[in-house]
Design an enzyme around this catalytic site. Structure first.
Site, PDB file in Angstrom:
ATOM      1  N   LYS A 162      36.388  11.425  43.078  1.00 43.28           N
ATOM      2  CA  LYS A 162      37.387  12.005  42.429  1.00 43.28           C
ATOM      3  C   LYS A 162      38.452  12.406  43.280  1.00 43.28           C
ATOM      4  CE  LYS A 162      34.425  13.519  38.633  1.00 43.28           C
ATOM      5  NZ  LYS A 162      34.147  14.847  37.861  1.00 43.28           N
ATOM      6  N   ALA A 267      26.804  12.051  44.679  1.00 37.63           N
ATOM      7  CA  ALA A 267      25.874  10.884  44.524  1.00 37.63           C
ATOM      8  C   ALA A 267      25.426  10.618  43.236  1.00 37.63           C
ATOM      9  CB  ALA A 267      24.634  11.702  45.499  1.00 37.63           C
ATOM     10  N   PHE A 268      25.175   9.415  43.084  1.00 36.00           N
ATOM     11  CA  PHE A 268      24.868   9.098  41.517  1.00 36.00           C
ATOM     12  C   PHE A 268      23.253   9.599  41.540  1.00 36.00           C
ATOM     13  CE2 PHE A 268      28.226   7.103  40.764  1.00 36.00           C
ATOM     14  CZ  PHE A 268      28.203   6.267  39.319  1.00 36.00           C
ATOM     15  N   ASP A 335      34.636  24.269  30.622  1.00 33.37           N
ATOM     16  CA  ASP A 335      34.493  23.082  30.059  1.00 33.37           C
ATOM     17  C   ASP A 335      33.283  22.460  29.892  1.00 33.37           C
ATOM     18  OD1 ASP A 335      35.878  20.694  28.786  1.00 33.37           O
ATOM     19  OD2 ASP A 335      35.536  19.566  30.775  1.00 33.37           O
ATOM     20  N   ASP A 355      29.671  17.348  36.613  1.00 35.23           N
ATOM     21  CA  ASP A 355      31.037  17.398  36.173  1.00 35.23           C
ATOM     22  C   ASP A 355      31.573  18.827  36.248  1.00 35.23           C
ATOM     23  OD1 ASP A 355      33.763  16.683  35.435  1.00 35.23           O
ATOM     24  OD2 ASP A 355      33.236  15.958  33.389  1.00 35.23           O
TER      25      ASP A 355
END
Length: 466
Positions: A162, A267-268, A335, A355
């Site tokens: 990002k 990290a995924f 959010d 997120d």
């Protein structure tokens, strides 16, 4: 100056104690450590076979791509290394969290994401869903408002990139609704550090990095759409933007200086094929319209209704929602419309705090509505409360520990001083909220053990009586 060095050394020692030892349990011996097996998320051999197939498929496709473009390369085919930090991170995920408190893997993973060269770049699944290029059933509300890319490194690990969209000292404008707020790369970094300090371990490891957008994105991507949105600005900076139906024009591009651009790398998690996840609407979801309100915003007894609904009526889920609300209140994130959890761990599994880029937008405002799950339900895990009480003490002040932790990051200072001090102020608000609940309902009703803690307590008591 020597005094400052001593203070920093003390804070560093405190940080190490918080992150690597069962400090909380040493301070409160009546709180038993968790017992029993770790219950890993993945079967290691199955996962390694899956990743070897993925590497072999990558090598075949990369070879075909080079042949189509008549490219010659002396690069050897990629090999899967079992000791790679991202592999060990995946294998270390368990019922207790995304990583263990004493694991050295996280530090190595952060270092590797910071230094390894990229071998590919692509849009995330969110952007692909908007273009109709993938199945979006597993994707939470693709927006296209915020540009993010998937970068793969030379060790075959992946991270979500990002880029920087807002300066550290900029606050979210007062007239902005939360759902059109900027997404901040530094918020992702800071959220990981805070989550680790709180001992939740539910945010994937995240690190800051200066990325050369030409060499590390444009020159390694095979996505022609991504290649087409790169341009050189009038200031001779290399820029790119997202390709999607709205908010994706050159005015919303991100630009290097002239090539270097800072951003966060998260990290995924393991593939959904290996570790399926549920995406569940947050019971305290906000209205995403300009004037609407949800029931919880107008009904102070809303939690009584939630408590009657599966799975919030008989599991840790409600306590985990309250943990998440406490975390979001500290970072100022409004959010949190959904949450995710691994299906393997069932109803009592932990919630993954994904997120977090809309956190840390306004240090000057404490959005009390984020705390509604706590204030309306008047329940909190004992473990969580003990951690918060510790971080409110002068010797373990949350802002001091966060400041020291964030110094590890390449993009330090990650947060401005007002944002760090806001953490202390918000922590006091949380503790005051709990105190108010205890005064009304009593400590026994408010402070709860989760199922793992209750099992450990029961086992400990059984051992004492046997």
């Amino acid at each position: 100056m020597p005094g400052l060095r001593r203070d920093r050394l003390l804070t560093l020692l405190l940080l190490g104690a918080l992150l690597s030892a069962d400090l909380y349990f040493h301070l409160w011996p009546q709180e038993p450590p968790l017992l029993g097996p770790e219950d890993p998320l993945l079967a290691s051999q199955e996962a390694l076979r899956y990743y070897r197939r993925k590497v072999a498929r990558w090598n075949r496709r990369h070879k075909m791509y080079k042949e189509q473009l008549n490219l010659t390369s002396l690069d050897a085919p990629l090999q899967l290394r079992q000791e790679a930090s991202w592999v060990q991170f995946h294998l270390g995920i368990s019922r207790r969290g995304l990583y263990s408190r004493s694991s050295p893997v996280v530090s190595q993973l952060l270092q590797d994401m910071r230094r390894f060269p990229t071998i590919s770049a692509d849009y995330s699944q969110d952007e692909k869903a908007l273009l109709g290029a993938c199945d979006c059933t597993q994707i939470v509300k693709p927006s296209g408002v915020h540009l993010k890319l998937v970068l793969r490194f030379s060790d075959f690990g992946k991270a979500m990139f990002k880029p920087m969209r807002q300066q550290r000292d900029e606050e979210t404008p007062e007239d902005f609704f939360y759902f059109i707020d900027f997404q901040r790369h530094n918020a992702e970094i800071a959220a990981f550090h805070l989550d680790r300090i709180l001992d939740f371990r539910r945010v994937p490891p995240t690190v800051g990095r200066l990325v050369n957008v030409t060499k590390e994105i444009l020159e390694v991507t095979k996505n022609e759409i991504l290649q087409s949105v790169f341009f050189v600005s009038p200031a001779s900076n290399v820029c790119f933007f997202a390709k999607c139906p709205y908010m994706c024009k050159t005015e919303y591009a991100v630009c290097g200086n002239p090539h270097l651009l800072e951003g966060s790398l998260s990290a995924f998690l393991p593939s959904l094929n290996l570790a399926p996840r549920l995406s569940v609407p947050n019971p305290w979801i906000r209205s995403y319209s300009l004037a609407g309100k949800e029931e919880w915003e107008v009904n102070p007894l809303y939690c009584d209704t939630v408590k009657q609904i599966y799975p919030y009526n008989s599991s840790n889920r409600l306590l985990n929602i309250i943990d998440m609300a406490i975390f979001d209140f500290l970072i100022g994130n409004m959010d949190r419309h959904h949450y995710e959890m691994f299906t393997k761990f069932g109803d009592d599994g932990f919630l993954i705090h994904l997120d977090n880029a809309r956190g840390f937008g306004r240090h000057s405002q404490d959005e009390l509505s984020i705390l509604s799950p706590l204030s309306q339900c008047c329940r909190i895990k004992k473990k969580t409360l003990l951690h918060l009480q510790l971080l409110a003490q002068a010797d373990y002040r949350l802002s001091d520990v966060m400041r020291e932790s964030l110094l590890e990051d390449q993009l330090s200072p990650v947060l401005t001083e007002p944002h760090l001090l806001a953490l202390d102020r918000r922590l006091q608000i949380i503790l005051q909220t709990v105190e108010g609940c205890v005064e009304v309902h009593g400590e026994q009703s408010v402070i709860a053990l989760d199922s793992a803690e209750q099992s450990a307590l029961d086992s400990s008591q059984a051992n004492l009586t046997s």
